[in-house]
Design a protein around this motif. Structure first.
Motif, short mmCIF file in Angstrom:
data_model
loop_
_atom_site.label_atom_id
_atom_site.label_comp_id
_atom_site.label_asym_id
_atom_site.label_seq_id
_atom_site.Cartn_x
_atom_site.Cartn_y
_atom_site.Cartn_z
N LEU A 142 0.81 -1.22 0.00
CA LEU A 142 0.00 0.00 0.00
C LEU A 142 0.85 1.28 0.00
O LEU A 142 0.31 2.36 -0.21
CB LEU A 142 -0.96 0.00 1.20
N HIS A 143 2.15 1.14 0.21
CA HIS A 143 3.04 2.29 0.12
C HIS A 143 3.66 2.44 -1.26
O HIS A 143 4.30 3.45 -1.54
CB HIS A 143 4.14 2.19 1.18
N MET A 144 3.47 1.44 -2.11
CA MET A 144 3.94 1.56 -3.50
C MET A 144 2.85 2.28 -4.28
O MET A 144 1.73 1.78 -4.38
CB MET A 144 4.20 0.17 -4.08
N PRO A 145 3.11 3.49 -4.79
CA PRO A 145 2.02 4.31 -5.31
C PRO A 145 1.17 3.66 -6.38
O PRO A 145 -0.03 3.91 -6.47
CB PRO A 145 2.73 5.57 -5.83
N LEU A 146 1.76 2.79 -7.20
CA LEU A 146 1.00 2.18 -8.28
C LEU A 146 0.20 0.97 -7.82
O LEU A 146 -0.53 0.39 -8.61
CB LEU A 146 1.94 1.80 -9.43
N HIS A 147 0.29 0.60 -6.55
CA HIS A 147 -0.59 -0.44 -6.03
C HIS A 147 -1.82 0.14 -5.36
O HIS A 147 -2.64 -0.59 -4.81
CB HIS A 147 0.17 -1.39 -5.11
N VAL A 148 -1.94 1.44 -5.42
CA VAL A 148 -3.23 2.10 -5.17
C VAL A 148 -3.60 2.67 -6.54
O VAL A 148 -3.44 3.85 -6.82
CB VAL A 148 -3.12 3.18 -4.09
N GLY A 149 -4.09 1.78 -7.42
CA GLY A 149 -4.20 2.09 -8.83
C GLY A 149 -5.34 3.02 -9.17
O GLY A 149 -6.30 3.17 -8.40
N ASN A 150 -5.24 3.63 -10.35
CA ASN A 150 -6.30 4.55 -10.80
C ASN A 150 -7.41 3.85 -11.57
O ASN A 150 -8.38 4.47 -12.00
CB ASN A 150 -5.70 5.67 -11.66
N GLY A 151 -7.26 2.54 -11.79
CA GLY A 151 -8.31 1.76 -12.45
C GLY A 151 -8.28 1.80 -13.95
O GLY A 151 -9.18 1.24 -14.60
N THR A 152 -7.24 2.40 -14.55
CA THR A 152 -7.21 2.52 -16.01
C THR A 152 -6.10 1.71 -16.67
O THR A 152 -6.20 1.41 -17.86
CB THR A 152 -7.02 3.99 -16.44
N ASP A 153 -5.03 1.37 -15.93
CA ASP A 153 -3.88 0.75 -16.60
C ASP A 153 -3.22 -0.35 -15.77
O ASP A 153 -2.04 -0.61 -15.89
CB ASP A 153 -2.83 1.81 -16.97
N ARG A 154 -4.02 -1.01 -14.93
CA ARG A 154 -3.51 -2.09 -14.07
C ARG A 154 -2.29 -1.63 -13.28
O ARG A 154 -1.26 -2.28 -13.24
CB ARG A 154 -3.18 -3.35 -14.89
N GLY A 155 -2.45 -0.51 -12.62
CA GLY A 155 -1.38 -0.02 -11.76
C GLY A 155 -0.09 0.27 -12.49
O GLY A 155 1.00 0.03 -11.98
N GLY A 156 -0.19 0.81 -13.70
CA GLY A 156 0.99 1.14 -14.48
C GLY A 156 1.56 -0.01 -15.27
O GLY A 156 2.51 0.17 -16.03
N ASN A 157 0.97 -1.22 -15.16
CA ASN A 157 1.46 -2.35 -15.94
C ASN A 157 1.21 -2.17 -17.43
O ASN A 157 1.95 -2.72 -18.26
CB ASN A 157 0.80 -3.64 -15.45
N ASP A 158 0.18 -1.42 -17.78
CA ASP A 158 -0.12 -1.17 -19.19
C ASP A 158 0.48 0.14 -19.69
O ASP A 158 0.23 0.54 -20.83
CB ASP A 158 -1.64 -1.16 -19.41
N PHE A 159 1.26 0.82 -18.85
CA PHE A 159 1.92 2.05 -19.26
C PHE A 159 3.34 1.69 -19.65
O PHE A 159 4.25 1.58 -18.81
CB PHE A 159 1.91 3.08 -18.12
N HIS A 160 3.56 1.49 -20.95
CA HIS A 160 4.83 0.99 -21.45
C HIS A 160 5.87 2.11 -21.52
O HIS A 160 5.58 3.22 -21.96
CB HIS A 160 4.65 0.39 -22.85
N VAL A 161 7.07 1.79 -21.06
CA VAL A 161 8.17 2.75 -21.11
C VAL A 161 9.44 2.02 -21.52
O VAL A 161 9.50 0.79 -21.52
CB VAL A 161 8.39 3.44 -19.74
#
Length: 279
Positions: A142-161
């Motif tokens: 819960l302290h990892m910001p992307l594990h409190v996800g915004n509901g659009t990209d699986r917690g940044g998993n779908d945000f490719h970099v």
């Protein structure tokens, strides 16, 4: 610099294969162990005794990665029931008071469930050990910001970099990439962070309320997304945004503060859980 289209296509193909083979998790093993090690160093005597009574020789750093270690366990408990317990979803503009828990549960409901197990005098030692391992892990999650996800990209998993030209996703950058750049063991990293923390910070961060942890993660989450990918050629193709030293410079301090806070909060939460236990 714009990359050749063929190189971009190759990178994206590799990215797709890598994502298919790699399950999502919050903080890599190193991150969880760092926070758990900091937590262990901040336990009071009674809480330490309660933990040892349940885990024996197993330390919190070992316990912290156990829920992720079990993700390949074929037992239905791990493949179905426990899978959603590593994250919550809070869309932009919502706060923890608005959190909607899905039927299968999430990190917040799992934390409540395992807290009740630890406080249940009739629970078996095996059940308490499972509960304690999950609590340490979930508090870190819960302290990892992307594990409190915004509901659009699986917690940044779908945000490719691209991370130093390697195709990954934003979730991985925060799970592993920023932490690995230090090239330290978890005890060395914990030593480094412990030296950096002040007594005033420890006092200010001593907070056993998960809603507060989630609110902090949301505030950070909404700032850490880089600028969107750039168009190539005639605009019909896009390359993932390239991240390297500047992103690491900008965000490593925030990542390290979340590891520090997670360590303090795990200790605070366990002390709260065991505060009224008499045996």
């Amino acid at each position: 610099m714009k990359r050749p289209l063929r190189q971009v296509a190759s990178s994206l193909a590799a990215l797709s294969l890598g994502l298919a083979a790699t399950p999502a998790c919050a903080w890599g093993p190193l991150g969880h162990r760092i926070s758990a090690e900091l937590a262990e160093r901040n336990l009071d005597g009674k809480t330490r005794a309660e933990v040892t009574k349940i885990l024996g020789a197993e330390n919190l750093a070992d316990a912290s990665t156990w829920p992720d270690d079990q993700k390949s366990n074929p037992d239905p408990f791990w493949q179905k029931e426990a899978s959603p317990w590593h994250y919550v979803t809070l869309p932009e503009g919502m706060n923890a008071a608005d959190l909607h828990h899905p039927a299968e549960g999430d990190a917040a409901t799992a934390l409540e469930r395992f807290t009740a197990t630890l406080r249940n005098p009739d629970a078996s030692q095996q059940d308490k050990a499972r509960a304690l391992r999950f609590i340490v892990h979930i508090a870190g999650d819960l302290h990892m910001p992307l594990h409190v996800g915004n509901g659009t990209d699986r917690g940044g998993n779908d945000f490719h970099v691209l991370w130093f030209d390697e195709p990954v996703n934003l979730h991985w950058v925060w799970d592993e990439g920023l932490i690995q750049k230090r090239q330290l063991s978890y005890t060395e990293y914990a030593d480094r962070l412990e030296r950096a923390m002040t007594p005033d910070e420890t006092i200010a961060w001593w907070d056993a309320k998960p809603a507060d942890w989630m609110a902090e993660s949301v505030a950070l989450r909404d700032r850490i997304y880089p600028a969107t990918s750039v168009e190539l050629g005639d605009g019909t193709e896009e390359a993932p945004v390239s991240l390297s030293w500047q992103y690491a410079y900008d965000w490593t301090p925030a990542m390290e503060q979340r590891l520090e806070q997670a360590g303090i909060r795990i200790a605070a939460y366990l002390q709260w859980v065991f505060a009224d236990q008499t045996g």
